[in-house]
Write a protein that holds these residues in place. Structure first.
Motif, PDB file in Angstrom:
ATOM      1  N   LEU A  47       0.829  -1.200   0.000  1.00 36.53           N
ATOM      2  CA  LEU A  47       0.000   0.000   0.000  1.00 36.53           C
ATOM      3  C   LEU A  47       0.868   1.257   0.000  1.00 36.53           C
ATOM      4  O   LEU A  47       0.619   2.194  -0.784  1.00 36.53           O
ATOM      5  CB  LEU A  47      -0.932  -0.008   1.218  1.00 36.53           C
ATOM      6  N   GLU A  48       1.891   1.276   0.821  1.00 39.61           N
ATOM      7  CA  GLU A  48       2.788   2.436   0.871  1.00 39.61           C
ATOM      8  C   GLU A  48       3.533   2.615  -0.456  1.00 39.61           C
ATOM      9  O   GLU A  48       3.664   3.734  -0.960  1.00 39.61           O
ATOM     10  CB  GLU A  48       3.768   2.292   2.033  1.00 39.61           C
ATOM     11  N   GLU A  49       4.014   1.507  -1.036  1.00 39.57           N
ATOM     12  CA  GLU A  49       4.699   1.576  -2.335  1.00 39.57           C
ATOM     13  C   GLU A  49       3.757   2.076  -3.426  1.00 39.57           C
ATOM     14  O   GLU A  49       4.141   2.896  -4.272  1.00 39.57           O
ATOM     15  CB  GLU A  49       5.253   0.209  -2.717  1.00 39.57           C
ATOM     16  N   THR A  50       2.532   1.588  -3.405  1.00 37.25           N
ATOM     17  CA  THR A  50       1.552   1.991  -4.411  1.00 37.25           C
ATOM     18  C   THR A  50       1.217   3.465  -4.283  1.00 37.25           C
ATOM     19  O   THR A  50       1.147   4.189  -5.284  1.00 37.25           O
ATOM     20  CB  THR A  50       0.275   1.130  -4.306  1.00 37.25           C
ATOM     21  N   ARG A  51       1.036   3.920  -3.058  1.00 39.35           N
ATOM     22  CA  ARG A  51       0.753   5.345  -2.851  1.00 39.35           C
ATOM     23  C   ARG A  51       1.905   6.216  -3.330  1.00 39.35           C
ATOM     24  O   ARG A  51       1.692   7.268  -3.933  1.00 39.35           O
ATOM     25  CB  ARG A  51       0.455   5.614  -1.377  1.00 39.35           C
ATOM     26  N   ALA A  52       3.137   5.764  -3.097  1.00 41.39           N
ATOM     27  CA  ALA A  52       4.315   6.513  -3.560  1.00 41.39           C
ATOM     28  C   ALA A  52       4.339   6.557  -5.086  1.00 41.39           C
ATOM     29  O   ALA A  52       4.625   7.600  -5.685  1.00 41.39           O
ATOM     30  CB  ALA A  52       5.593   5.888  -3.019  1.00 41.39           C
ATOM     31  N   LYS A  53       4.010   5.430  -5.731  1.00 42.14           N
ATOM     32  CA  LYS A  53       3.985   5.389  -7.199  1.00 42.14           C
ATOM     33  C   LYS A  53       2.889   6.292  -7.755  1.00 42.14           C
ATOM     34  O   LYS A  53       3.086   6.956  -8.777  1.00 42.14           O
ATOM     35  CB  LYS A  53       3.787   3.959  -7.690  1.00 42.14           C
ATOM     36  N   VAL A  54       1.758   6.319  -7.090  1.00 38.54           N
ATOM     37  CA  VAL A  54       0.668   7.202  -7.522  1.00 38.54           C
ATOM     38  C   VAL A  54       1.108   8.655  -7.397  1.00 38.54           C
ATOM     39  O   VAL A  54       0.866   9.468  -8.298  1.00 38.54           O
ATOM     40  CB  VAL A  54      -0.620   6.931  -6.714  1.00 38.54           C
ATOM     41  N   ASP A  55       1.778   8.985  -6.305  1.00 37.29           N
ATOM     42  CA  ASP A  55       2.276  10.354  -6.124  1.00 37.29           C
ATOM     43  C   ASP A  55       3.251  10.733  -7.234  1.00 37.29           C
ATOM     44  O   ASP A  55       3.196  11.841  -7.770  1.00 37.29           O
ATOM     45  CB  ASP A  55       2.948  10.514  -4.753  1.00 37.29           C
ATOM     46  N   VAL A  56       4.138   9.814  -7.597  1.00 37.09           N
ATOM     47  CA  VAL A  56       5.085  10.064  -8.688  1.00 37.09           C
ATOM     48  C   VAL A  56       4.318  10.283  -9.987  1.00 37.09           C
ATOM     49  O   VAL A  56       4.601  11.209 -10.755  1.00 37.09           O
ATOM     50  CB  VAL A  56       6.099   8.904  -8.835  1.00 37.09           C
ATOM     51  N   GLY A  57       3.333   9.436 -10.242  1.00 37.46           N
ATOM     52  CA  GLY A  57       2.531   9.561 -11.454  1.00 37.46           C
ATOM     53  C   GLY A  57       1.796  10.881 -11.528  1.00 37.46           C
ATOM     54  O   GLY A  57       1.763  11.533 -12.588  1.00 37.46           O
ATOM     55  N   ILE A  58       1.225  11.309 -10.432  1.00 34.87           N
ATOM     56  CA  ILE A  58       0.517  12.588 -10.398  1.00 34.87           C
ATOM     57  C   ILE A  58       1.493  13.730 -10.677  1.00 34.87           C
ATOM     58  O   ILE A  58       1.187  14.636 -11.449  1.00 34.87           O
ATOM     59  CB  ILE A  58      -0.202  12.781  -9.046  1.00 34.87           C
ATOM     60  N   SER A  59       2.677  13.662 -10.073  1.00 33.74           N
ATOM     61  CA  SER A  59       3.689  14.706 -10.311  1.00 33.74           C
ATOM     62  C   SER A  59       4.084  14.745 -11.781  1.00 33.74           C
ATOM     63  O   SER A  59       4.227  15.828 -12.368  1.00 33.74           O
ATOM     64  CB  SER A  59       4.941  14.450  -9.462  1.00 33.74           C
ATOM     65  N   GLU A  60       4.261  13.573 -12.389  1.00 30.77           N
ATOM     66  CA  GLU A  60       4.630  13.522 -13.804  1.00 30.77           C
ATOM     67  C   GLU A  60       3.516  14.098 -14.675  1.00 30.77           C
ATOM     68  O   GLU A  60       3.789  14.828 -15.636  1.00 30.77           O
ATOM     69  CB  GLU A  60       4.969  12.099 -14.224  1.00 30.77           C
ATOM     70  N   GLU A  62       1.344  16.326 -13.788  1.00 23.73           N
ATOM     71  CA  GLU A  62       1.325  17.774 -13.577  1.00 23.73           C
ATOM     72  C   GLU A  62       2.434  18.482 -14.350  1.00 23.73           C
ATOM     73  O   GLU A  62       2.291  19.634 -14.728  1.00 23.73           O
ATOM     74  CB  GLU A  62       1.430  18.085 -12.074  1.00 23.73           C
ATOM     75  N   ARG A  63       3.546  17.762 -14.605  1.00 22.89           N
ATOM     76  CA  ARG A  63       4.648  18.331 -15.381  1.00 22.89           C
ATOM     77  C   ARG A  63       4.504  18.031 -16.879  1.00 22.89           C
ATOM     78  O   ARG A  63       5.402  18.315 -17.657  1.00 22.89           O
ATOM     79  CB  ARG A  63       5.983  17.770 -14.885  1.00 22.89           C
ATOM     80  N   GLY A  64       3.376  17.432 -17.268  1.00 22.14           N
ATOM     81  CA  GLY A  64       3.129  17.148 -18.681  1.00 22.14           C
ATOM     82  C   GLY A  64       3.853  15.925 -19.207  1.00 22.14           C
ATOM     83  O   GLY A  64       4.015  15.769 -20.415  1.00 22.14           O
ATOM     84  N   LYS A  65       4.255  15.035 -18.327  1.00 20.77           N
ATOM     85  CA  LYS A  65       4.999  13.852 -18.751  1.00 20.77           C
ATOM     86  C   LYS A  65       4.119  12.607 -18.841  1.00 20.77           C
ATOM     87  O   LYS A  65       4.632  11.501 -18.934  1.00 20.77           O
ATOM     88  CB  LYS A  65       6.160  13.583 -17.799  1.00 20.77           C
TER      89      LYS A  65
END
Length: 117
Positions: A47-60, A62-65
């Motif tokens: 769950l913690e790993e998945t949440r971290a991956k989701v956060d990375v995805g959201i950041s990407e 937001e940066r248009g990636k």
């Protein structure tokens, strides 16, 4: 602490003891609780790993990636259609007495398209 078990749970525990794998019901319950603790810890880690991956995805995103979901799906469907067409062609050739055995053709298609076993 008193615990009420269902008849199915009692039968399961009795079967574990009867198998000789455990010496008594307490050992079966203890092992079950150990496994439950491990599963819960693994789930929490996942769950913690998945949440971290989701956060990375959201950041990407937001940066248009991000990737265009429709394009990803279209590409996936096109790859699937190519594999399917290749399998049909190999089957037709095999039925006509030419080409290679279907298993070999399928193995080549899997390798060509990086399809896991």
């Amino acid at each position: 602490m008193n615990i009420t078990l269902t008849p199915q749970q009692e039968d399961f525990i009795a079967a574990q003891v009867a198998s000789g794998k455990y010496t008594n019901a307490d050992k079966v319950v203890s092992k079950a609780l150990t496994v439950l603790e491990k599963l819960q810890a693994e789930y929490q880690d996942w769950l913690e790993e998945t949440r971290a991956k989701v956060d990375v995805g959201i950041s990407e995103l937001e940066r248009g990636k991000g990737l265009d979901g429709e394009m990803v799906m279209t590409n996936s469907f096109e790859q699937f259609a190519q594999v399917k067409a290749g399998l049909r062609q190999s089957l037709a050739e095999f039925e006509d007495g030419q080409g290679m055995p279907l298993a070999e053709a399928f193995a080549q298609l899997k390798q060509k398209h990086d399809i896991p076993d």
